[in-house]
Design an enzyme around this catalytic site. Structure first.
Site, PDB file in Angstrom:
ATOM      1  N   GLY A 129      42.464  44.589  36.839  1.00  0.00           N
ATOM      2  CA  GLY A 129      41.650  43.417  36.592  1.00  0.00           C
ATOM      3  C   GLY A 129      42.087  42.611  35.387  1.00  0.00           C
ATOM      4  CB  CYS A 130      40.090  40.222  33.380  1.00  0.00           C
ATOM      5  SG  CYS A 130      39.360  39.252  34.727  1.00  0.00           S
ATOM      6  CE1 TYR A 131      41.511  47.369  32.205  1.00  0.00           C
ATOM      7  CE2 TYR A 131      39.287  46.576  31.814  1.00  0.00           C
ATOM      8  CZ  TYR A 131      40.144  47.510  32.357  1.00  0.00           C
ATOM      9  OH  TYR A 131      39.637  48.571  33.060  1.00  0.00           O
ATOM     10  CB  ALA A 132      46.059  44.135  34.211  1.00  0.00           C
TER      11      ALA A 132
ATOM     12  CG  HIS B 253      40.414  37.333  30.150  1.00  0.00           C
ATOM     13  ND1 HIS B 253      41.397  36.910  31.026  1.00  0.00           N
ATOM     14  CD2 HIS B 253      39.285  37.467  30.884  1.00  0.00           C
ATOM     15  CE1 HIS B 253      40.877  36.797  32.228  1.00  0.00           C
ATOM     16  NE2 HIS B 253      39.596  37.133  32.169  1.00  0.00           N
TER      17      HIS B 253
END
Length: 354
Positions: free
Chosen positions: A147-150, A278
């Site tokens: 997800g977004c923190y990858a 982010h």
């Protein structure tokens, strides 16, 4: 041995779908919720979102003849598009680094790819390596479904590689095709979640060369009692995103905890750092800014990316870092911070290269 993010290239597809989605979703949501949906869409801080999906006869993908114009496509059809379009968009981001569509950045020893919006085997890491004619000896890693923190995980991995192998030159790629996962919803909550997401790809070079932004100490934390707030479920008609409206408040609560803030900032005062956050949504950026008492301009790069592209999952943070590389902040030290499923926070200390 220090590791540096030397450069970032970015790419988005040519189809701007944000306003077409607002029209489509606004007509679907139950009538009593339409005024609320319109207000939330207007306050989202997003002007454009981009998709790999073309429209029929100059329209959008939700029009008759478009990808979503008839019955909701199955997961197989969506993954077939991912297999074709994700590597192509990733290569466009890499080309932004080199100025050449067919040439890899020089001296690449490792390839780290992050993506959560599709699956294919051989993986897109192999497809990218083959199309760039990378040497078979190049070591590859595919970071999937985080997800977004990858992006943080990918950069952290590249940092570990460079610190253990000083001659390494790591190509980091993040690519997401969120528009492949539109769902036939009428409830306002999932439609507002889908309103955030678009397609994009970014590529960066991490090496020991002291230019750009130094990638400092990583950190990771899971926020308690929050595992159900962000979910990404594989269904027979693509991946269904659940983004709970409680997420911004939960992030704000975490950033109000002194121990958690110390994990993120160390001994530095938040207002004295530069921030690469982010761009998960306007309310998330507001929560970060309010909880840390940041100046009004502290998240300008993140808000600019949100306005121009929406939330591109793992690629978003790389777009923010690209802006900070192009216009270096006045502060010498900073923080990269992203939130995602878990609910978890991942980040890195940052320092401007000497």
């Amino acid at each position: 041995m220090a590791a540096y993010l030397n450069a970032v290239g970015t790419a988005v597809p040519p189809h701007d779908v944000h306003h077409a989605f607002i029209d489509w979703a606004g007509a679907r949501v139950e009538p009593r919720a339409r005024p609320l949906f319109a207000r939330m869409a207007a306050r989202a801080g997003i002007a454009h979102r981009w998709s790999v999906l073309p429209g029929a006869n100059g329209g959008s993908a939700v029009d008759a003849g478009g990808f979503y114009g008839a019955a909701s496509p199955g997961t197989a059809a969506r993954m077939a598009l991912y297999a074709a379009e994700a590597p192509a968009l990733a290569l466009a981001a890499i080309a932004a680094l080199t100025g050449d569509d067919a040439t890899a950045p020089a001296g690449i020893t490792h390839l780290v790819v992050a993506s959560c919006t599709g699956f294919v085997a051989p993986g897109i890491d192999q497809i990218i390596a083959r199309r760039l004619c990378l040497a078979p000896s190049v070591e590859r890693l595919l970071i999937g479904f985080m997800g977004c923190y990858a992006a943080v995980v990918a950069l952290r991995t590249a940092r570990h590689i460079v610190r253990s192998e000083p001659a390494a030159r790591v190509l980091v790629v993040t690519v997401e095709l969120s528009s492949l996962h539109l769902q036939e919803e009428q409830a306002i909550e999932p439609l507002l979640a889908m309103l955030q997401f678009g397609d994009g790809a970014a590529a960066g070079i991490v090496s020991a060369e002291p230019t750009g932004i130094e990638l400092g100490q990583p950190f990771a934390a899971t926020l308690g009692d929050s595992a159900e707030l962000i979910r990404w479920t594989i269904t027979d008609t693509g991946f269904a995103m659940h983004l709970d409206g409680a997420v911004p408040g939960r992030i704000g609560d975490a950033l109000g905890d002194a121990d958690f803030v110390a994990t993120v900032t160390g001994d530095a005062a938040p207002a004295g750092l530069f921030w690469a956050v982010h761009a998960g949504g306007r309310s998330i950026l507001d929560a970060v800014q309010t909880a840390l008492a940041l100046p009004a301009t502290a998240l300008a790069a993140s808000r600019g990316v949100l306005a121009d592209y929406g939330n591109m999952s793992s690629a978003t943070l790389m777009f923010v870092l690209a802006r900070l590389l192009a216009a270096p902040p006045a502060q010498p030290e900073g923080v990269a911070l992203a939130f995602g499923p878990g609910l978890a926070a991942e980040g890195l200390a940052l320092r401007a290269a000497p």
